[in-house]
Design an enzyme around this catalytic site. Structure first.
Site, PDB file in Angstrom:
ATOM      1  N   LYS A 199     -62.322  -7.932  25.276  1.00  0.00           N
ATOM      2  CA  LYS A 199     -61.796  -8.571  26.478  1.00  0.00           C
ATOM      3  C   LYS A 199     -61.032  -9.834  26.092  1.00  0.00           C
ATOM      4  O   LYS A 199     -61.558 -10.689  25.348  1.00  0.00           O
ATOM      5  CB  LYS A 199     -62.942  -8.931  27.433  1.00  0.00           C
ATOM      6  CG  LYS A 199     -63.609  -7.709  28.036  1.00  0.00           C
ATOM      7  CD  LYS A 199     -62.668  -7.000  28.996  1.00  0.00           C
ATOM      8  CE  LYS A 199     -63.217  -5.658  29.431  1.00  0.00           C
ATOM      9  NZ  LYS A 199     -62.277  -4.928  30.297  1.00  0.00           N
ATOM     10  N   ASP A 240     -57.895  -6.124  26.057  1.00  0.00           N
ATOM     11  CA  ASP A 240     -57.772  -5.840  27.490  1.00  0.00           C
ATOM     12  C   ASP A 240     -57.815  -7.155  28.258  1.00  0.00           C
ATOM     13  O   ASP A 240     -58.818  -7.858  28.244  1.00  0.00           O
ATOM     14  CB  ASP A 240     -58.950  -4.942  27.905  1.00  0.00           C
ATOM     15  CG  ASP A 240     -58.899  -4.550  29.380  1.00  0.00           C
ATOM     16  OD1 ASP A 240     -57.943  -4.953  30.076  1.00  0.00           O
ATOM     17  OD2 ASP A 240     -59.824  -3.841  29.821  1.00  0.00           O
ATOM     18  N   GLU A 244     -54.081  -3.770  26.825  1.00  0.00           N
ATOM     19  CA  GLU A 244     -54.379  -3.145  28.119  1.00  0.00           C
ATOM     20  C   GLU A 244     -54.210  -4.157  29.247  1.00  0.00           C
ATOM     21  O   GLU A 244     -54.691  -5.292  29.151  1.00  0.00           O
ATOM     22  CB  GLU A 244     -55.817  -2.615  28.065  1.00  0.00           C
ATOM     23  CG  GLU A 244     -56.284  -1.890  29.308  1.00  0.00           C
ATOM     24  CD  GLU A 244     -57.627  -1.175  29.046  1.00  0.00           C
ATOM     25  OE1 GLU A 244     -57.838  -0.649  27.929  1.00  0.00           O
ATOM     26  OE2 GLU A 244     -58.473  -1.173  29.961  1.00  0.00           O
ATOM     27  N   GLU A 271     -55.715   1.749  35.307  1.00  0.00           N
ATOM     28  CA  GLU A 271     -56.990   1.849  36.018  1.00  0.00           C
ATOM     29  C   GLU A 271     -56.864   1.347  37.459  1.00  0.00           C
ATOM     30  O   GLU A 271     -57.726   1.636  38.276  1.00  0.00           O
ATOM     31  CB  GLU A 271     -58.086   1.091  35.260  1.00  0.00           C
ATOM     32  CG  GLU A 271     -57.901  -0.402  35.241  1.00  0.00           C
ATOM     33  CD  GLU A 271     -58.954  -1.113  34.388  1.00  0.00           C
ATOM     34  OE1 GLU A 271     -58.814  -1.067  33.154  1.00  0.00           O
ATOM     35  OE2 GLU A 271     -59.892  -1.700  34.944  1.00  0.00           O
ATOM     36  N   ASP A 281     -58.381   6.280  36.049  1.00  0.00           N
ATOM     37  CA  ASP A 281     -59.837   6.441  36.114  1.00  0.00           C
ATOM     38  C   ASP A 281     -60.111   7.695  36.951  1.00  0.00           C
ATOM     39  O   ASP A 281     -59.675   7.780  38.100  1.00  0.00           O
ATOM     40  CB  ASP A 281     -60.487   5.208  36.752  1.00  0.00           C
ATOM     41  CG  ASP A 281     -62.002   5.255  36.626  1.00  0.00           C
ATOM     42  OD1 ASP A 281     -62.574   4.322  36.037  1.00  0.00           O
ATOM     43  OD2 ASP A 281     -62.615   6.230  37.114  1.00  0.00           O
ATOM     44  N   HIS A 327     -59.607   5.786  31.753  1.00  0.00           N
ATOM     45  CA  HIS A 327     -60.482   4.630  31.969  1.00  0.00           C
ATOM     46  C   HIS A 327     -61.818   5.158  32.478  1.00  0.00           C
ATOM     47  O   HIS A 327     -61.863   6.107  33.262  1.00  0.00           O
ATOM     48  CB  HIS A 327     -59.854   3.719  33.024  1.00  0.00           C
ATOM     49  CG  HIS A 327     -60.705   2.559  33.449  1.00  0.00           C
ATOM     50  ND1 HIS A 327     -61.477   2.568  34.590  1.00  0.00           N
ATOM     51  CD2 HIS A 327     -60.909   1.360  32.872  1.00  0.00           C
ATOM     52  CE1 HIS A 327     -62.103   1.415  34.705  1.00  0.00           C
ATOM     53  NE2 HIS A 327     -61.792   0.654  33.674  1.00  0.00           N
ATOM     54  N   GLU A 357     -63.470   6.223  26.761  1.00  0.00           N
ATOM     55  CA  GLU A 357     -63.949   4.840  26.863  1.00  0.00           C
ATOM     56  C   GLU A 357     -65.451   4.886  27.106  1.00  0.00           C
ATOM     57  O   GLU A 357     -65.903   5.462  28.106  1.00  0.00           O
ATOM     58  CB  GLU A 357     -63.252   4.124  28.014  1.00  0.00           C
ATOM     59  CG  GLU A 357     -63.841   2.740  28.272  1.00  0.00           C
ATOM     60  CD  GLU A 357     -62.995   1.857  29.167  1.00  0.00           C
ATOM     61  OE1 GLU A 357     -62.281   2.387  30.039  1.00  0.00           O
ATOM     62  OE2 GLU A 357     -63.055   0.626  28.977  1.00  0.00           O
TER      63      GLU A 357
HETATM   64 CA    CA Z   1     -59.639  -2.224  31.459  1.00  0.00          CA
END
Ligand code: CA
Length: 377
Positions: A166, A194, A220, A246, A269, A296, A330
């Site tokens: 992240k 991301d 991302e 996503e 997703d 996702h 993921e």
């Molecule tokens: Ca993400």
């Protein structure tokens, strides 16, 4: 066979330690599970991503439209439900709710024919999938440079060949942490970042250039999903592949991203963008545009199972060759007390590899005691 009833299960579980991504802290995990009963006794299970009480309300609103319909007519039900709410919900919560319904219908369809859902979608093209570890969130205390490097090394020790970090906590800190994680995992392991659209294009380009030397697999959601021009600016300015999707919905939303060549890797997703029916259509569109597709996934094991059925039929990223690049799952490694508890047999990676469940439908069995135990009030 007819749909007899539709129920929703809103679940919640407190976390032992809160954790943060670029825009918020989590102290609770929630889930919204869709249960569809048929007059033949078959039961299908689905999951909707997004705000659980809101997706539950949408499913309960449209449930009377579906009762009495043939659950095998997945495209018909998708189109009619979408058309019924088109004027009010082409994206967001409505489509997330529809996703949970569609996944439950595919579970029923597979059970009806006695095969996994992927067999009815033209597969399987593969029976195992490489997973990457999603984790590396922020904690309330400690130095992220140290605890994130340690956490990343732990995923590699478990067998994961790639990890996702992240970012979006300030460019200088992001770059420092990215360097530390790369050093901790070594050169042979995939590292993706991301930002959860925490930046604008100016900031994202600056970060991208700073972390380019660390061999980043993809960047991302650098910018907000609506900022198509920002995506194109970031994509043109850095050599790191751009990923996202996503927060995008249906074939219509992904059409616009594909036509604009805004992303190198699509990440719809399955529990948000329209379910297995819609994701298969988006996957076929992605192939026509030469764009990669890695779903996702951030839910319970129902979401994981649905993603695996889809992954079993996603085309390889590269044309058939000795160096083919396969799509990847993921796998969220953060605390989620509900994730595995709702299955009688959990889905866990072994050495970073996950087997596609080969039982009928999604290939899973739900533990109803767990549904009751985690029921939210
Ligand atoms: Ca993400």
């Amino acid at each position: 066979m007819k749909i007899a009833s539709i129920r929703t299960h809103v679940l919640a579980a407190r976390l032992s330690q809160p954790f943060a991504y670029s825009r918020a802290w989590y102290d609770t995990r929630m889930a919204m599970i869709v249960e569809i009963q048929t007059d033949s006794g078959l039961v299908g299970w689905g999951e909707s991503y997004g705000p659980a009480w809101m997706t539950s309300a949408v499913v309960r609103t449209v449930a009377p439209w579906l009762v009495g319909q043939d659950p095998l007519c997945t495209d018909l039900i998708w189109q009619e439900t979408y058309a019924g709410l088109r004027d009010h919900g082409q994206k967001g919560v409505v489509i997330e709710a529809l996703s949970g319904i569609d996944i439950a219908l595919w579970d029923i369809k597979g059970k009806h024919f006695g095969v996994p859902a992927c067999r009815l979608m033209g597969g399987p093209l593969r029976d195992t999938v490489q997973a990457y570890a999603t984790g590396l969130y922020r904690r309330k205390s400690g130095d992220p440079v140290h605890y994130l490097a340690e956490e990343a090394a732990g995923y590699v020790a478990e067998g994961f060949k790639a990890v996702k970090l992240k970012v979006g906590f300030g460019i200088e800190e992001d770059a420092r942490v990215t360097r530390a994680v790369r050093q901790a995992i070594g050169p042979g392991i995939g590292l993706m970042v991301d930002a959860n659209h925490a930046y604008d294009a100016v900031a994202a380009i600056r970060l991208g250039r700073m972390i380019e030397p660390y061999d980043i697999g993809w960047f991302e959601e650098p910018v907000p999903p609506e900022d198509l021009v920002g995506h194109l600016a970031v994509k043109a300015a850095i050599s790191i592949p751009l990923a996202g999707g996503e927060c995008e919905f249906t074939r219509f939303g992904f059409r616009d991203l594909l036509v604009a060549h805004a992303l190198d890797i699509l990440q719809p997703d399955t529990c948000a963008t329209g379910g297995l029916s819609e994701c298969k259509k988006i996957a076929d569109m992605a192939v026509a545009f030469g764009t990669r597709y890695n779903p996702h996934c951030w839910g319970t094991s129902i979401a994981i199972a649905a993603s695996l059925q889809l992954l079993a039929v996603l085309p390889a990223h590269t044309p058939p060759s000795l160096a083919v690049t396969e799509p990847t799952l993921e796998f969220d490694r953060t605390e989620h007390p509900i994730r595995q508890a709702i299955l009688t047999t959990p889905i866990e990676p072994v050495g970073g590899i996950v087997r596609v469940p080969d039982g009928p439908g999604l290939g899973i069995e739900i533990d109803r005691d767990a549904l009751a135990r985690f029921a939210a009030r």
